[in-house]
Design a protein around this motif. Structure first.
Motif, PDB file in Angstrom:
ATOM      1  N   GLU A 204      -2.717   1.648 -12.605  1.00 32.89           N
ATOM      2  CA  GLU A 204      -2.847   1.530 -11.214  1.00 32.89           C
ATOM      3  C   GLU A 204      -2.353   2.411 -10.226  1.00 32.89           C
ATOM      4  O   GLU A 204      -3.007   2.717  -9.058  1.00 32.89           O
ATOM      5  CB  GLU A 204      -2.588  -0.049 -11.089  1.00 32.89           C
ATOM      6  N   LEU A 205      -1.090   2.876 -10.602  1.00 29.61           N
ATOM      7  CA  LEU A 205      -0.389   3.917  -9.649  1.00 29.61           C
ATOM      8  C   LEU A 205      -1.040   5.087  -9.596  1.00 29.61           C
ATOM      9  O   LEU A 205      -1.225   5.810  -8.818  1.00 29.61           O
ATOM     10  CB  LEU A 205       0.952   3.827 -10.238  1.00 29.61           C
ATOM     11  N   LEU A 206      -1.563   5.737 -10.880  1.00 33.04           N
ATOM     12  CA  LEU A 206      -2.224   6.916 -11.048  1.00 33.04           C
ATOM     13  C   LEU A 206      -3.591   6.814 -10.174  1.00 33.04           C
ATOM     14  O   LEU A 206      -3.999   7.897  -9.706  1.00 33.04           O
ATOM     15  CB  LEU A 206      -2.385   7.479 -12.271  1.00 33.04           C
ATOM     16  N   ALA A 207      -4.178   5.776 -10.415  1.00 34.12           N
ATOM     17  CA  ALA A 207      -5.391   5.673  -9.660  1.00 34.12           C
ATOM     18  C   ALA A 207      -5.227   5.546  -8.055  1.00 34.12           C
ATOM     19  O   ALA A 207      -6.013   6.232  -7.373  1.00 34.12           O
ATOM     20  CB  ALA A 207      -5.990   4.386 -10.155  1.00 34.12           C
ATOM     21  N   ARG A 208      -4.263   4.881  -7.712  1.00 36.01           N
ATOM     22  CA  ARG A 208      -3.994   4.989  -6.398  1.00 36.01           C
ATOM     23  C   ARG A 208      -3.619   6.333  -5.753  1.00 36.01           C
ATOM     24  O   ARG A 208      -4.200   6.663  -4.651  1.00 36.01           O
ATOM     25  CB  ARG A 208      -2.737   3.864  -5.935  1.00 36.01           C
ATOM     26  N   ALA A 209      -2.599   7.128  -6.320  1.00 33.38           N
ATOM     27  CA  ALA A 209      -2.491   8.425  -5.856  1.00 33.38           C
ATOM     28  C   ALA A 209      -3.523   9.265  -5.847  1.00 33.38           C
ATOM     29  O   ALA A 209      -3.579  10.046  -5.209  1.00 33.38           O
ATOM     30  CB  ALA A 209      -1.230   8.977  -7.031  1.00 33.38           C
ATOM     31  N   ALA A 210      -4.504   9.047  -6.991  1.00 31.59           N
ATOM     32  CA  ALA A 210      -5.573  10.204  -7.017  1.00 31.59           C
ATOM     33  C   ALA A 210      -6.721   9.893  -5.844  1.00 31.59           C
ATOM     34  O   ALA A 210      -7.504  10.578  -5.616  1.00 31.59           O
ATOM     35  CB  ALA A 210      -6.268  10.073  -8.290  1.00 31.59           C
TER      36      ALA A 210
END
Length: 640
Positions: A204-210
């Motif tokens: 979820e964090l990586l998707a938000r950052a991307a």
């Protein structure tokens, strides 16, 4: 010039970990126990600790574009909090730890910060004191939980799970996710950066950052507010990227580089230094927490890059000059001769030539006795020192150039993402702030104001369209408020601020900046403030450099001075300094009288902003009686 870089700062630590792996990203000294050795954290470990922070913030309910404020000194946790919040899609609101209660409340309220990450319980108490004015604030997070050194804990315990070190410290947020500051006092229901509850999945964090784009706002950096409440500058990820790229192309980078940072990370200049270091794979080394230890730490850290304000370099020059003078007139004469020799050799080498004969012999003697020790004071490896925020004393710049310490001046403002022009190894002219960087177009308006345009210019002030329109015209030109001029080779010289213009009762228009700068070349004077608006002639308020006056008193065999400002010999030193400054000034701008103020202007007393800009109206009001007295006494004889 383009180079490899992450798409946004939200994914910078992920990007850097892939490229630099275990290479040292951060270096810091433990603040627990009063010192100790230096600890390194690699790029992979930094990524993991940033993930832990970001996942914890997601679990607290941080949404895209939520404001996350950071209230702390420069330290590794600031960096982890910054990139963790960006990865969570938040907008950073840096707050100076020295900001007063009114400014703290204004910045947190105006930005609508939902989370505040505080350095320690003392800063959390300050937030608690203004909590009633902050309706949007949901959570307060501490960098330190009182159980040890937070930086070292983060380096060891910043695992990807986010489950950190609680050890009986402040209680975590309850399962209901209520207000983390509902009690109104730190120590109860206050969260800890390394112990944020219930971390969200890393995917979820990586998707938000991307999902963040270069056009998204990265930070709201509040201006100093010398004449009113601070305004939040909306800086996008793209703004900061283009400025960093343009600067990096001029300053260069090598494997093993170390950037030493003691400037407040609340300032965009320090944030750019942080970004540049991590994009280029340098080691970002933080000062140990005390400005008094900076020179000693430079010897230990041996940096290659040093962003600084002029004061550090001027103090090194003043210290070397004071040491020479303490040995008598002959030693002072040798010092001056060495500087002349160093400058002559520097000029030769700049043209690709080398010294020989008597000049080479003189240089070798100066190298052994003065130049090499001065370079060693900076660690012996310094290639690039950048100074800004205020002009540097020409004598200090000449001294450092003679010693082989490369100091480059730059110019910019928060609204330009920190950089408009910069000097660099291939483009240096003393007395100027360099040429415009590639991403910035600069021109001078008819009234002398410096205008700037380009992709680094900010997106406007937060919630203040009228203020934005006042500085950003329809054609995209930023009206800086600074007055300046280009020389024939395109180097920019800044001469003052439009709003500070003094108009005497006789109709003379005077710029205070050149006058104050001339006065502050004296080693005895810390600050000089020119007064003269609607008055018959200019006068000055002076504050003393306490360290220089104390060293002078010791050399003269005097007992410590209880009130240096009232000592007749100290006043005579200042009179000579005023006379020397007046020799450089036109007749109408010469100072006719002066008063020496007890103490110095400070952020704490409200006379300086957190970025050390002078609040002229505050000073004029506070010292109104002293100013009036200057116009009722005979002017000093320095009106040549």
């Amino acid at each position: 010039m383009s180079r490899q870089r992450p798409r946004t700062l939200a994914v910078l630590t992920e990007w850097a970990a892939e490229r630099y792996g275990g290479a040292p990203a951060l270096r810091f000294r433990s603040r627990a126990g009063g010192g100790g050795g230096w600890t390194d954290v690699g790029y992979t470990a930094l990524r993991d600790s940033v993930r832990a922070v970001g996942r914890g913030l997601l679990a607290l309910g941080v949404r895209p574009d939520d404001r996350v404020a950071i209230l702390a000194e420069t330290r590794p946790e600031w960096t982890r909090a910054y990139f963790g919040a960006l990865a969570a899609g938040a907008v950073i609101v840096p707050v100076y730890p020295t900001a007063g209660e009114e400014e703290l409340a204004w910045v947190l309220a105006d930005s609508a910060a939902s989370v505040v990450i505080c350095e320690d319980a003392a800063q959390a108490e300050r937030v608690a004191a203004v909590r009633a004015k902050l309706p949007e604030l949901r959570h307060v997070v501490l960098m330190e939980d009182g159980g040890g050194d937070a930086a070292a804990q983060g380096a060891r315990g910043g695992d990807a799970s986010g489950e950190g070190l609680r050890r009986g410290g402040p209680a975590p947020l309850d399962e209901g996710g209520g207000d983390a500051f509902s009690s109104g006092a730190p120590g109860r229901d206050v969260l800890v950066l390394d112990a944020l509850p219930g971390p969200a999945p890393v995917e979820e964090l990586l998707a938000r950052a991307a999902s963040r784009t270069p056009e998204d706002v990265c930070s709201l950096v509040y201006t100093s507010g010398t004449t009113g409440p601070p305004k939040g500058c909306r800086l996008t990820h793209g703004n900061l990227a283009v400025v960093d790229d343009a600067s990096a192309a001029l300053l260069g980078s090598e494997e093993g580089d170390v950037l030493y940072l003691y400037l407040p990370l609340a300032h965009v200049f320090a944030q750019l230094a942080q970004q540049s270091a991590l994009v280029q794979g340098r080691t970002l080394c933080y000062f140990g927490g005390s400005v008094r230890d900076v020179v000693a730490e430079l010897r230990e850290v041996r940096p290659t890059h040093l962003p600084s304000v002029p004061r550090l370099f001027e103090k090194v020059h003043a210290g070397a000059l004071s040491a020479a003078e303490s040995q008598g007139p002959e030693a002072r004469a040798r010092f001056d001769a060495a500087i002349r020799t160093g400058l002559e050799v520097a000029e030769l080498r700049a043209r690709g030539a080398q010294p020989g004969g008597a000049l080479l012999a003189a240089w070798k003697a100066a190298e052994e006795g003065l130049f090499a020790p001065v370079r060693a004071a900076f660690g012996g490896r310094l290639r690039v020192a950048i100074t800004g925020a205020a002009p540097i004393a020409p004598r200090a710049l000449e001294f450092l150039r003679a010693c082989g310490v490369p100091v480059f001046e730059g110019y910019g403002m928060t609204e330009s993402s920190g950089v408009i022009t910069i000097s660099h190894p291939g483009g240096l002219r003393p007395g100027t702030v360099g040429r415009p960087v590639d991403c910035c177009e600069v021109r001078i308006a008819e009234d002398g104001e410096v205008l700037a345009r380009g992709p680094g210019i900010f997106a406007g002030y937060h919630g203040a369209p009228e203020a934005t329109a006042a500085v950003l015209d329809p054609d995209g030109w930023l009206h800086t408020g600074d007055v300046g001029a280009f020389d024939g080779d395109g180097f920019l010289r800044i001469t003052g601020r439009k709003k500070d213009l003094v108009i005497t009762s006789g109709g003379k228009n005077l710029a205070p900046a050149p006058v104050e700068f001339a006065l502050q070349q004296s080693r005895w004077i810390s600050r000089a403030i020119m007064i003269g608006d609607r008055r018959p002639y200019p006068v000055a308020l002076l504050t003393l450099d306490a360290e220089e006056i104390a060293a002078w008193a010791e050399r003269e065999g005097l007992a410590p001075l209880a009130r240096p400002a009232g000592h007749p010999t100290v006043r005579e030193l200042c009179r000579k300094a005023v006379d020397a400054a007046n020799e450089q000034l036109s007749g109408p701008a010469r100072i006719r009288a002066f008063a020496i103020i007890d103490g110095d202007f400070t952020v704490a007393d409200g006379s300086l902003t957190p970025t050390l800009k002078v609040r002229r109206a505050v000073i004029a009001e506070r010292y109104a009686s002293e100013i009036d007295a200057l116009y009722h006494h005979r002017p000093i004889k320095s009106e040549k």
